[in-house]
Design an enzyme around this catalytic site. Structure first.
Site, PDB file in Angstrom:
ATOM      1  N   HIS A  61       3.053   0.760  -6.371  1.00  0.00           N
ATOM      2  CA  HIS A  61       3.678   1.316  -5.113  1.00  0.00           C
ATOM      3  C   HIS A  61       3.084   0.191  -4.158  1.00  0.00           C
ATOM      4  CE1 HIS A  61       4.480   5.492  -6.314  1.00  0.00           C
ATOM      5  NE2 HIS A  61       3.688   5.019  -7.493  1.00  0.00           N
ATOM      6  N   GLU A 102       3.568   0.543  -0.823  1.00  0.00           N
ATOM      7  CA  GLU A 102       3.067   1.344   0.226  1.00  0.00           C
ATOM      8  C   GLU A 102       1.721   1.992   0.089  1.00  0.00           C
ATOM      9  OE1 GLU A 102       4.959   2.241  -2.358  1.00  0.00           O
ATOM     10  OE2 GLU A 102       4.913   4.492  -2.719  1.00  0.00           O
ATOM     11  N   CYS A 116       8.295   2.778  -8.322  1.00  0.00           N
ATOM     12  CA  CYS A 116       7.964   3.643  -9.376  1.00  0.00           C
ATOM     13  C   CYS A 116       8.638   4.110 -10.244  1.00  0.00           C
ATOM     14  CB  CYS A 116       6.891   4.305  -8.981  1.00  0.00           C
ATOM     15  SG  CYS A 116       5.926   5.056 -10.082  1.00  0.00           S
TER      16      CYS A 116
END
Lengths: 193, 250
Positions: free
Chosen positions: A175, A177, A77
Site C-alpha cells: 500500500h 498510500e 493490493c
C-alpha cells in the site's frame, strides 16, 4: 491533472484519496466509464475478497474498461491481484492484464502477511532505484507469483511480486498510500510517469 | 524480511490524547493528530488510537478525529474503544481507519468478530484482550480491566482467530504501567500457537524490553504509550537498538 480512483465494493479507498490530497491532488472516486476513460491517471485500489469483487466489476463492465485504458493505471493490493489472470481466492478468473497466477500463502506462515517488508530487485519505471531495500506496508493473504512483468520482489518465506508493470499498467501488492515517505515517493513517480 | 513493528498507542478522551497508568490516574499529553503525524515521521510502524470516552458527545468527537487522522497520517492506524456492534464499525472504517480493535464487545458477543470479518475482511479485525495472571491462569477482563470474566487468555485468543480475527492485541494487566518489561512467556505462547500476528502490550520501560518481547516473546509487534509520549524512548533510537540486536526493523 485529473486522477480517478475506481469506485467499487472495496474497503479503504478513502486512504488513497487522502494520500493524493497530501500530494496536492484532488482525485475523483467514480465508477463512471467516461470519467475513468478521460482521466489522466487511474488508480484501482482495494481490499476485499477477489471473486465477489470480480463479479461486481463484471456486472458494471469495469473489467473490460480497465483492460482498455491507455493512460497510466495503478492497481494497489487487491487491485494488483485482480489485474492478474486468475486467483485461487474463490477460484476466480481476473482481468488478465498480467499473465500471472495469484496464490494463497502457505498455512505454516502467519497469514495475512501484515506489516513492513523490503523491496528487492527493483526495476522498471514506477519504482525508482532509490527504493531498493526500503520497507513498504503489506496486508494480504494471497500473492502474485514472480513473472517477466515483476518489477520488484519481496520475500515472505518465498519470493513474490511486490510490484508489476507492463505498458501503461502498474501495480503494487503493498500500500503506497500507507507506506510513509517511501510510499509517497512511489505515488509521486506514478503521477509523473 | 518482514520487520517487527513498533506501535505507539494513544488513548483518546474527548478528542485529546491521554495516558492512564494501570488503567486509572489519567493525564493529558497532547493533540492526537499532531502526535500521530509526529510518530509517523519519527519512524513508528503503525498507530493505535483507543477512545476511552464514556459519553455520547465524546464518541462523535472521536469519529471526526478518525477522519482527521486518516487525512494527515501516512502509516496504518487502528482505532478502538467503545465498539459495541457492526454499526459502530462502519463509520470508523469509512472515515479511513485501517483496522478496528474490539475488546469487551466480542467477549460478550463473539459473533461480532465474524460479522466484521465477513463485511470487511479479517485484516480489519484486531481482537484486543486484557488479561491478568491470577490463580495460576490468565483471566480475560473486560470494561477497561474492571470486570473479570471466566474466559482464559489462550482459549479465547484461539477462538477469536477461528472466528476471523486478523490480529491479537494482548495486554498483560500485571505488566501494564509497571515499566518492568512485557509478559514475554505468555506472549510467546500466544504467538507460536496462533496463525495470526500478535501485538504485545503492557510493561515497556526500557529499550531492552523490546529486544526481549521480540526475541523471547516472539511478538510480531510491540505497543507502548507513556514511554513514547513522555519521550523517555525515541522511536529512532529504539529502532537502532533493535537493529544492533539483530531484530529486523524498518
Amino acid at each position: 491533472m485529473k486522477v480517478a480512483i475506481v469506485k467499487y465494493n472495496a474497503g479503504n479507498i478513502r486512504s488513497v484519496y487522502f494520500a493524493l490530497e497530501r500530494l496536492g491532488i484532488e482525485a475523483v472516486i467514480t465508477d463512471d466509464h467516461e470519467k475513468l476513460r478521460t482521466a489522466d491517471r487511474v488508480i484501482f485500489p482495494g481490499v476485499g475478497e477477489a471473486s465477489t469483487t470480480m463479479k461486481y466489476l463484471k456486472e458494471r463492465k469495469l473489467d473490460i474498461l480497465l483492460r482498455e485504458l491507455t493512460q497510466p493505471v495503478l492497481g494497489i493490493c487487491l487491485g494488483l491481484q485482480l489485474m492478474c489472470a486468475h486467483t485461487e481466492e474463490g477460484d476466480a478468473d481476473c482481468i488478465g492484464i498480467f499473465d500471472l497466477e495469484v496464490k494463497k500463502f502457505e498455512m505454516k506462515l502467519k497469514v495475512p502477511h501484515m506489516g513492513w517488508n523490503s523491496l528487492e530487485n527493483v526495476r522498471g519505471k514506477l519504482l525508482s532505484p532509490e527504493v531498493e531495500g526500503t520497507f513498504v506496508y503489506f496486508v494480504h493473504s494471497y500473492y502474485a507469483a514472480l513473472g517477466e512483468n515483476t518489477s520488484a520482489m519481496t520475500h515472505y518465506n518465498i519470493p513474490f511480486s511486490a510490484a508489476i508493470e507492463r505498458d501503461n499498467f502498474y501495480a503494487t501488492q503493498f500500500h503506497p498510500e500507507k507506506s510513509g515517505p517511501v510510499g509517497e515517493k512511489i505515488l509521486k513517480n506514478f503521477l509523473e510517469l | 524480511m518482514l520487520a517487527k513493528r513498533i506501535i505507539p498507542c494513544l488513548d483518546i478522551r474527548d478528542g485529546q490524547t491521554v495516558k492512564g497508568i494501570n488503567f486509572l490516574d489519567i493525564r493529558e499529553v497532547g493533540d492526537p493528530v499532531e502526535m500521530g503525524a509526529e510518530y509517523a515521521r519519527a519512524g513508528a510502524d503503525e498507530l493505535v488510537y483507543l477512545d476511552i470516552t464514556a459519553t455520547h458527545e465524546g464518541r462523535n468527537l472521536f469519529a471526526n478525529l478518525v477522519r482527521k487522522i486518516a487525512e494527515h497520517v501516512n502509516i496504518p492506524f487502528t482505532v478502538g474503544g467503545g465498539i459495541r456492534d457492526l454499526s459502530d464499525v462502519d463509520p470508523l472504517l469509512n472515515a479511513g481507519a485501517d483496522k478496528v480493535s474490539i475488546n469487551s464487545a466480542v467477549v460478550k458477543n463473539p459473533d461480532l468478530i465474524g460479522q466484521v470479518a465477513r463485511s470487511y475482511g479479517s485484516q480489519f479485525v484486531v481482537v484486543a484482550i486484557d488479561a491478568n495472571f491470577e490463580e495460576d491462569d490468565w483471566f480475560v477482563y473486560v470494561n477497561g480491566g474492571r470486570i473479570k470474566t471466566k474466559r482464559r487468555l489462550f482459549e479465547w485468543a484461539r477462538e477469536a482467530e477461528q472466528r476471523g480475527a486478523g490480529e491479537i492485541l494482548f495486554t498483560s494487566m500485571n505488566h501494564d504501567g509497571t515499566k518492568n518489561g512485557y509478559a514475554n512467556q505468555a506472549t510467546a505462547q500466544l504467538s507460536t500457537s496462533l496463525g495470526i500476528p500478535v501485538i504485545a502490550s503492557g510493561g515497556a520501560g526500557k529499550m531492552n524490553h523490546f529486544v526481549d518481547v521480540f526475541g523471547e516473546g516472539e511478538a510480531d509487534a510491540a505497543l507502548a504509550a507513556s514511554i513514547f509520549h513522555f519521550r523517555e524512548i525515541g522511536i529512532q533510537d529504539l529502532k537502532t537498538h533493535l537493529r544492533n540486536h539483530n531484530i529486523p526493523v524498518r
